[in-house]
Design an enzyme around this catalytic site. Structure first.
Site: not given
Ligand SMILES: NCc1ccc(-c2ccccc2)nc1
Length: 236
Positions: A82, A166
């Site tokens: 995130p 697209d």
């Molecule tokens: N952008 C979306 C996303 C990507 C990875 C994760 C995530 C959550 C926990 C641990 C490791 C990655 N969460 C949201």
């Protein structure tokens, strides 16, 4: 790909992507991170330095895994998080030109930062976000990223036009699409689409795209290069 839940990535072997693999258009290998643990509990996580909730994935295990997986032809390491930079269609195109991509699927509160810092000494590391929400791990994000990238590979999509045209290829959202029947539950297909007048149809589709983008994603309009909208567009 490296994950503690390899079966989470099984959908990549289905349907279109599965066919692309069997046609030799791409190769997919999923590794279980626990194969690089040595303790009887196969521990992959530990408490965070500085305290706080949750656990962090241990550097030793990831370090050994990436030493092996990153060996061989030059690769780019993609880590969904995130906290990453936005994954966009432009980045999907960039990734689709790479010979090899290695995906590290984090779980818990993420991977010890030193793993990424160490990898960055050898390869390009991209921490990417597919949206502003927190999942339980990186696997679902990898499914989305791989689908967006693989569909751009030559030969994967039946109709190459669709990849070129697209959503986001012209920076706008796709407008509405219709097929038979002409009237369905009292709802008719817009007449222009049955007119056979392709100049008019193209104009109508562009207008619907502009309208939808303006309404749903004004940020995309702002981001367009100055010359992207012509006089007719502006009149809308
Ligand atoms: N952008 C979306 C996303 C990507 C990875 C994760 C995530 C959550 C926990 C641990 C490791 C990655 N969460 C949201």
């Amino acid at each position: 790909m490296v994950s503690i839940f390899p079966s989470y990535l099984a959908p990549l072997r289905e349907a279109l992507l599965g066919r692309a693999i069997s046609r030799g258009l791409l190769e997919l290998t999923v590794h279980d991170l626990r194969a690089w643990t040595h303790d009887v509990h196969q521990a992959v996580d530990d408490s965070p330095y500085g305290g706080g909730p949750g656990m962090v994935m241990r550097p030793q295990v990831w370090g050994d895994a990436l030493d092996d997986v990153l060996a061989g032809p030059p690769a780019r390491l993609v880590v969904p998080t995130p906290a990453g930079r936005p994954f966009t269609q432009a980045l999907a195109r960039e990734f689709s030109a790479e010979e090899r991509l290695v995906f590290a699927c984090g779980r818990y509160e993420g991977i010890d930062q030193r793993v990424l810092d160490d990898a960055a000494r050898r390869v390009t590391v991209d921490e990417v976000s597919i949206g502003d929400y927190v999942l339980v791990g990186g696997e679902v994000a990898v499914l989305a990223i791989v689908e967006a990238v693989v569909r751009l590979l030559p030969g994967v999509l039946g109709n190459p036009r669709s990849a070129a045209e697209d959503s986001f290829s012209d920076g706008l959202l796709e407008g509405p699409a219709y097929t038979r029947p002409e009237v369905w539950r009292g709802l008719a297909v817009p007449d222009v689409l049955r007119s056979g007048n392709h100049a008019l149809i193209d104009r109508w589709r562009r207008d619907r795209s502009l309208e939808r983008t303006h309404r749903r994603r004004p940020d995309l309009l702002e981001a367009l290069p100055a010359d992207a909208l012509d006089r007719a567009d502006r009149a809308l």
